[in-house]
Design a protein around this motif. Sequence first.
Motif, PDB file in Angstrom:
ATOM      1  N   TYR A  74      40.055  46.438 -47.458  1.00 54.71           N
ATOM      2  CA  TYR A  74      40.835  45.325 -46.886  1.00 54.71           C
ATOM      3  C   TYR A  74      42.159  45.153 -47.625  1.00 54.71           C
ATOM      4  O   TYR A  74      43.218  45.020 -47.004  1.00 54.71           O
ATOM      5  N   ILE A  75      42.089  45.160 -48.943  1.00 57.25           N
ATOM      6  CA  ILE A  75      43.294  44.937 -49.748  1.00 57.25           C
ATOM      7  C   ILE A  75      44.386  45.950 -49.419  1.00 57.25           C
ATOM      8  O   ILE A  75      45.544  45.591 -49.197  1.00 57.25           O
ATOM      9  N   VAL A  76      44.018  47.231 -49.378  1.00 54.23           N
ATOM     10  CA  VAL A  76      45.052  48.259 -49.197  1.00 54.23           C
ATOM     11  C   VAL A  76      45.627  48.248 -47.784  1.00 54.23           C
ATOM     12  O   VAL A  76      46.784  48.657 -47.585  1.00 54.23           O
ATOM     13  N   HIS A  77      44.872  47.786 -46.816  1.00 56.83           N
ATOM     14  CA  HIS A  77      45.400  47.731 -45.450  1.00 56.83           C
ATOM     15  C   HIS A  77      46.139  46.422 -45.169  1.00 56.83           C
ATOM     16  O   HIS A  77      47.202  46.418 -44.543  1.00 56.83           O
ATOM     17  N   GLU A  78      45.597  45.313 -45.640  1.00 50.12           N
ATOM     18  CA  GLU A  78      46.247  44.020 -45.419  1.00 50.12           C
ATOM     19  C   GLU A  78      47.580  43.927 -46.153  1.00 50.12           C
ATOM     20  O   GLU A  78      48.537  43.326 -45.661  1.00 50.12           O
ATOM     21  N   TYR A  79      47.639  44.548 -47.330  1.00 53.46           N
ATOM     22  CA  TYR A  79      48.855  44.489 -48.150  1.00 53.46           C
ATOM     23  C   TYR A  79      49.480  45.878 -48.282  1.00 53.46           C
ATOM     24  O   TYR A  79      49.911  46.295 -49.355  1.00 53.46           O
ATOM     25  N   ALA A  80      49.537  46.569 -47.165  1.00 53.90           N
ATOM     26  CA  ALA A  80      50.019  47.964 -47.149  1.00 53.90           C
ATOM     27  C   ALA A  80      51.456  48.096 -47.656  1.00 53.90           C
ATOM     28  O   ALA A  80      51.821  49.133 -48.233  1.00 53.90           O
ATOM     29  N   ASP A  81      52.251  47.051 -47.454  1.00 54.82           N
ATOM     30  CA  ASP A  81      53.667  47.130 -47.819  1.00 54.82           C
ATOM     31  C   ASP A  81      53.933  46.698 -49.260  1.00 54.82           C
ATOM     32  O   ASP A  81      55.083  46.661 -49.695  1.00 54.82           O
ATOM     33  N   LYS A  82      52.889  46.397 -50.008  1.00 55.56           N
ATOM     34  CA  LYS A  82      53.069  45.955 -51.388  1.00 55.56           C
ATOM     35  C   LYS A  82      52.546  46.994 -52.380  1.00 55.56           C
ATOM     36  O   LYS A  82      51.611  47.737 -52.080  1.00 55.56           O
ATOM     37  N   GLY A  83      53.160  47.038 -53.565  1.00 55.80           N
ATOM     38  CA  GLY A  83      52.646  47.840 -54.671  1.00 55.80           C
ATOM     39  C   GLY A  83      52.454  49.319 -54.376  1.00 55.80           C
ATOM     40  O   GLY A  83      53.208  49.936 -53.614  1.00 55.80           O
ATOM     41  N   THR A  84      51.436  49.875 -54.994  1.00 56.92           N
ATOM     42  CA  THR A  84      51.124  51.306 -54.869  1.00 56.92           C
ATOM     43  C   THR A  84      50.551  51.612 -53.489  1.00 56.92           C
ATOM     44  O   THR A  84      49.598  50.964 -53.059  1.00 56.92           O
ATOM     45  N   PRO A  85      51.097  52.618 -52.785  1.00 54.15           N
ATOM     46  CA  PRO A  85      50.521  53.008 -51.491  1.00 54.15           C
ATOM     47  C   PRO A  85      49.234  53.815 -51.710  1.00 54.15           C
ATOM     48  O   PRO A  85      49.281  55.008 -52.015  1.00 54.15           O
ATOM     49  N   LEU A  86      48.092  53.171 -51.559  1.00 55.02           N
ATOM     50  CA  LEU A  86      46.808  53.800 -51.886  1.00 55.02           C
ATOM     51  C   LEU A  86      46.149  54.511 -50.702  1.00 55.02           C
ATOM     52  O   LEU A  86      45.050  55.047 -50.835  1.00 55.02           O
ATOM     53  N   VAL A  87      46.813  54.466 -49.546  1.00 59.85           N
ATOM     54  CA  VAL A  87      46.316  55.174 -48.368  1.00 59.85           C
ATOM     55  C   VAL A  87      47.475  55.932 -47.737  1.00 59.85           C
ATOM     56  O   VAL A  87      48.621  55.802 -48.160  1.00 59.85           O
ATOM     57  N   PHE A  88      47.162  56.732 -46.731  1.00 60.79           N
ATOM     58  CA  PHE A  88      48.166  57.484 -45.991  1.00 60.79           C
ATOM     59  C   PHE A  88      48.227  56.983 -44.551  1.00 60.79           C
ATOM     60  O   PHE A  88      47.253  56.423 -44.039  1.00 60.79           O
ATOM     61  N   GLN A  89      49.350  57.196 -43.905  1.00 67.85           N
ATOM     62  CA  GLN A  89      49.459  56.906 -42.481  1.00 67.85           C
ATOM     63  C   GLN A  89      48.912  58.055 -41.637  1.00 67.85           C
ATOM     64  O   GLN A  89      48.376  57.847 -40.560  1.00 67.85           O
ATOM     65  N   ASP A  90      49.045  59.270 -42.153  1.00 69.08           N
ATOM     66  CA  ASP A  90      48.569  60.460 -41.450  1.00 69.08           C
ATOM     67  C   ASP A  90      47.040  60.452 -41.342  1.00 69.08           C
ATOM     68  O   ASP A  90      46.334  60.263 -42.341  1.00 69.08           O
ATOM     69  N   SER A  91      46.524  60.647 -40.145  1.00 71.54           N
ATOM     70  CA  SER A  91      45.083  60.538 -39.918  1.00 71.54           C
ATOM     71  C   SER A  91      44.283  61.614 -40.640  1.00 71.54           C
ATOM     72  O   SER A  91      43.160  61.360 -41.110  1.00 71.54           O
ATOM     73  N   LYS A  92      44.834  62.807 -40.756  1.00 71.83           N
ATOM     74  CA  LYS A  92      44.115  63.873 -41.453  1.00 71.83           C
ATOM     75  C   LYS A  92      44.048  63.586 -42.953  1.00 71.83           C
ATOM     76  O   LYS A  92      43.007  63.808 -43.594  1.00 71.83           O
ATOM     77  N   LYS A  93      45.136  63.080 -43.516  1.00 67.83           N
ATOM     78  CA  LYS A  93      45.135  62.722 -44.933  1.00 67.83           C
ATOM     79  C   LYS A  93      44.217  61.524 -45.184  1.00 67.83           C
ATOM     80  O   LYS A  93      43.540  61.457 -46.207  1.00 67.83           O
ATOM     81  N   MET A  94      44.203  60.594 -44.226  1.00 70.25           N
ATOM     82  CA  MET A  94      43.298  59.455 -44.358  1.00 70.25           C
ATOM     83  C   MET A  94      41.843  59.909 -44.329  1.00 70.25           C
ATOM     84  O   MET A  94      40.981  59.331 -45.001  1.00 70.25           O
ATOM     85  N   ALA A  95      41.582  60.939 -43.550  1.00 68.31           N
ATOM     86  CA  ALA A  95      40.220  61.468 -43.487  1.00 68.31           C
ATOM     87  C   ALA A  95      39.794  62.007 -44.851  1.00 68.31           C
ATOM     88  O   ALA A  95      38.627  61.861 -45.245  1.00 68.31           O
TER      89      ALA A  95
END
Length: 213
Positions: A74-95
Amino acid sequence: MAPVKVHGNVLSVCTRRVIAALYEKDIKFELVPIDLGTGEHKKEPFISLNPFGEVPAFEDGDLKLFESRAITQYIVHEYADKGTPLVFQDSKKMAMIAVGCEVEGQKFDPAASKLTFEQVIKPMLKMPTDAAVVEEYEAKLAVVLDVYEIRLAQSKYLAGERFTLADLHHIPSIHYLMGTQSKKLFVSRPHVSAWVADITARPAWKKVIALQK
């Protein structure tokens, strides 16, 4: 709006996992201490936040969550524009992140948690460590770390060339185990060793450790 609240204990692996994510995302929060020694986590009002009576519990406005890995998601998606980008937008990288998080929860954590309990928690409680259990679960963790060694020979982090949630989820247990005889499992594998040194040196993690003092 009410501040983000983490109801937990600074010695808890799961509480630390959530706090590390908050520090990485540069989100202000209030830590509400829960005394595990007196069983505060098994009573109201905490039990209304987590009916399973386990730390941590989490509040963000009117949202109430439990389960540390769900909270970090929840934290990394709700606050995607803050701090360290801990996820990717690309679906394969997210996988790949999803795979890393699942492996941590299903393969790494069962062995790491058992080793932490035997070698860290039991001594805190003045209980004897069971050497046979340690040996059994070190063997199980070694199998997992052999897979990690191969993966980390191909990329700097578990999900690619950038630190992500897949790496963060591992840090609290690794931190504890690096202070035990199980440290050998990490340092004997060069790529795992380099990864451990990298992720445990992050400024956000140092802030988590400072809370213990």
